[in-house]
Design a protein around this motif. Structure first.
Motif, mmCIF file in Angstrom:
data_model
loop_
_atom_site.group_PDB
_atom_site.id
_atom_site.type_symbol
_atom_site.label_atom_id
_atom_site.label_comp_id
_atom_site.label_asym_id
_atom_site.label_seq_id
_atom_site.Cartn_x
_atom_site.Cartn_y
_atom_site.Cartn_z
ATOM 1 N N ILE A 277 1.077 -1.160 0.235
ATOM 2 C CA ILE A 277 -0.023 0.088 0.049
ATOM 3 C C ILE A 277 0.689 1.477 -0.212
ATOM 4 O O ILE A 277 0.585 2.235 -0.726
ATOM 5 N N SER A 278 2.049 1.166 0.750
ATOM 6 C CA SER A 278 2.910 2.506 0.903
ATOM 7 C C SER A 278 3.607 2.437 -0.389
ATOM 8 O O SER A 278 4.073 3.893 -0.594
ATOM 9 N N ARG A 279 3.659 1.521 -1.309
ATOM 10 C CA ARG A 279 4.269 1.957 -2.492
ATOM 11 C C ARG A 279 3.520 2.511 -3.757
ATOM 12 O O ARG A 279 3.808 2.722 -4.776
ATOM 13 N N CYS A 280 2.130 2.437 -3.347
ATOM 14 C CA CYS A 280 1.178 3.053 -4.375
ATOM 15 C C CYS A 280 1.079 4.351 -4.367
ATOM 16 O O CYS A 280 1.586 5.020 -3.588
ATOM 17 N N ASP B 279 11.011 8.765 4.649
ATOM 18 C CA ASP B 279 12.036 9.774 3.189
ATOM 19 C C ASP B 279 12.245 8.659 2.193
ATOM 20 O O ASP B 279 13.158 8.047 2.264
ATOM 21 N N LYS B 280 11.613 9.091 0.874
ATOM 22 C CA LYS B 280 11.866 8.135 -0.141
ATOM 23 C C LYS B 280 13.530 8.636 -0.856
ATOM 24 O O LYS B 280 13.868 7.481 -1.527
ATOM 25 N N SER B 281 13.952 9.478 -0.222
ATOM 26 C CA SER B 281 15.274 9.920 -0.548
ATOM 27 C C SER B 281 16.335 8.770 -0.188
ATOM 28 O O SER B 281 17.266 8.527 -0.814
ATOM 29 N N LEU B 282 16.006 8.138 0.857
ATOM 30 C CA LEU B 282 16.872 7.111 1.700
ATOM 31 C C LEU B 282 16.852 5.774 0.667
ATOM 32 O O LEU B 282 17.996 5.337 0.521
ATOM 33 N N LEU B 283 15.877 5.489 0.040
ATOM 34 C CA LEU B 283 15.897 4.685 -0.995
ATOM 35 C C LEU B 283 16.505 4.663 -2.112
ATOM 36 O O LEU B 283 17.249 4.012 -2.581
ATOM 37 N N THR C 153 18.116 -3.035 0.340
ATOM 38 C CA THR C 153 17.487 -1.714 0.771
ATOM 39 C C THR C 153 16.651 -1.958 1.733
ATOM 40 O O THR C 153 16.260 -1.258 2.807
ATOM 41 N N PHE C 154 15.791 -2.935 1.613
ATOM 42 C CA PHE C 154 14.637 -3.166 2.393
ATOM 43 C C PHE C 154 14.963 -3.773 3.644
ATOM 44 O O PHE C 154 14.577 -3.244 4.727
ATOM 45 N N TRP C 155 16.230 -4.439 4.006
ATOM 46 C CA TRP C 155 16.368 -5.225 5.161
ATOM 47 C C TRP C 155 17.293 -4.251 5.784
ATOM 48 O O TRP C 155 17.205 -4.195 7.102
ATOM 49 N N ARG C 156 18.038 -3.337 5.232
ATOM 50 C CA ARG C 156 19.031 -2.243 5.999
ATOM 51 C C ARG C 156 18.504 -0.848 6.047
ATOM 52 O O ARG C 156 18.808 -0.126 6.926
ATOM 53 N N VAL C 157 17.484 -0.786 5.564
ATOM 54 C CA VAL C 157 16.731 0.657 5.467
ATOM 55 C C VAL C 157 15.388 0.803 5.934
ATOM 56 O O VAL C 157 15.017 1.443 6.686
ATOM 57 N N VAL C 158 14.574 0.039 4.856
ATOM 58 C CA VAL C 158 13.140 -0.120 5.199
ATOM 59 C C VAL C 158 12.750 -0.601 6.443
ATOM 60 O O VAL C 158 11.997 0.080 7.267
#
Length: 277
Positions: free
Chosen positions: A86-89, A171-175, A188-193
C-alpha cells in the motif's frame, strides 16, 4: 498555559470516573472474601493463591498467551507485506486501499465474528473451498484454527494501519541513496526500510497482542466453549458462577501481565530507536 490546563479538567474527571474508580473497585474486590459486606470485610490473598496454585488456570493462561502470540505473528506476516504494498502505491490508490481495510471495522466486531460461524461451519464457504483440494465434510468451527482465523480477521487491520503509517511517512530519498550506493532491493529493504518501520511494527504488535490475550467472545463463538481462554474464565466468574472476588483477582493478574508486556514492548522500541540513531 494555565487556561490550557483548565481545559484538561473534564478529561481528568472522565478518566477518574470511567477508569480509576472501576479499577479501584476491582482491586478492592480481589482482596476480599466472598460475602463480605461493605462495612465489615476481611482482606485476603486467597483469590490470588487459588489462581496460582490451580494448574488448570495456569494452563488456560498459558494457552491464552500462546494463541495471542500466534495471532500476532500471523498478523505481522500478513500485515507487513500488505502495508508495504500500500505504501508503494500512489496517494489516490493508498486512500482507496486503506478505506477498503477500514470499512469492515465500521461494523461491530461481534457481528463480524458471527458471520464467520456460517463460513467455517460444515457446508459453509470454507468447507466448499477445502473440498476443491479433496478434503470433504471439513468443519473448522469449534477448533483452535477457527479461533485463530477470527482473531486474525478482527485484529489484522490494526497491524496494517500502524505499519503503513510509518512506511508512508518514510523519506523516499533514503531508498534512492541506498540504490546509488549499490544496494539491491532486498538489501535496501533489510537495512533501510525494515529498521525504519520498526516503530510501526512495535505499535502493531501492541495493538494486536493485548486485545488478543484477553479476548473472550471470539473463542466463545468460534470455539463453541471447547476452547477456553482466560477472558472466558473471567466472564464465567462474573456472569455464570457469581464469584466476583475471584474474577476480580484474575482481572488484576491479567492487567499486571499486560502492563509488563507493554513495558517490554516500549523498552524494545526505545532500544531499536537508539540503534537507528
Amino acid at each position: 498555559m494555565r487556561r490550557f490546563r483548565q481545559l484538561t479538567i473534564p478529561y481528568l474527571i472522565w478518566a477518574v470516573v470511567m477508569l480509576l474508580i472501576p479499577m479501584g473497585l476491582i482491586l478492592m474486590y480481589s482482596f476480599l472474601r466472598p460475602g463480605n459486606s461493605i462495612i465489615h470485610f476481611q482482606l485476603t490473598l486467597e483469590n490470588y493463591i487459588r489462581f496460582f496454585t490451580d494448574q488448570d488456570f495456569l494452563i488456560i493462561l498459558w494457552r491464552s498467551l500462546l494463541i495471542a502470540l500466534k495471532t500476532t505473528v500471523i498478523c505481522l506476516l500478513l500485515g507487513y507485506p500488505i502495508a508495504y504494498f500500500i505504501s508503494r502505491c500512489s496517494e489516490k490508490t493508498q486512500s482507496a486501499l486503506i478505506l477498503a481495510i477500514t470499512v469492515p471495522m465500521w461494523i461491530n466486531m461481534l457481528v463480524r465474528t458471527y458471520a464467520w460461524i456460517g463460513i467455517l461451519s460444515k457446508g459453509g464457504l470454507a468447507s466448499w473451498f477445502l473440498s476443491l483440494f479433496g478434503v470433504k465434510n471439513a468443519e473448522l468451527l469449534y477448533t483452535e484454527a477457527a479461533v485463530l482465523i477470527g482473531m486474525v480477521y478482527n485484529f489484522l487491520p490494526f497491524m496494517i494501519l500502524q505499519i503503513n503509517t510509518v512506511l508512508s511517512k518514510m523519506d523516499k530519498s533514503l531508498l534512492e541513496a541506498s540504490a546509488d550506493l549499490g544496494a539491491n532491493k532486498f538489501q535496501t529493504f533489510w537495512r533501510v526500510v525494515f529498521p525504519l518501520s520498526l516503530p510501526g511494527v512495535v505499535s502493531g504488535i501492541t495493538l494486536v497482542f493485548l486485545p488478543a490475550v484477553s479476548a473472550f467472545f471470539i473463542p466463545k463463538l468460534l470455539g463453541g466453549g471447547q476452547y477456553f481462554l482466560i477472558g472466558n474464565v473471567i466472564e464465567n466468574q462474573f456472569i455464570t458462577v457469581g464469584e466476583w472476588n475471584f474474577g476480580s483477582a484474575i482481572s488484576m493478574i491479567m492487567a499486571f501481565v499486560m502492563m509488563l508486556l507493554m513495558m517490554l514492548v516500549r523498552r524494545l522500541d526505545r532500544k531499536s530507536g537508539r540503534e537507528d540513531s
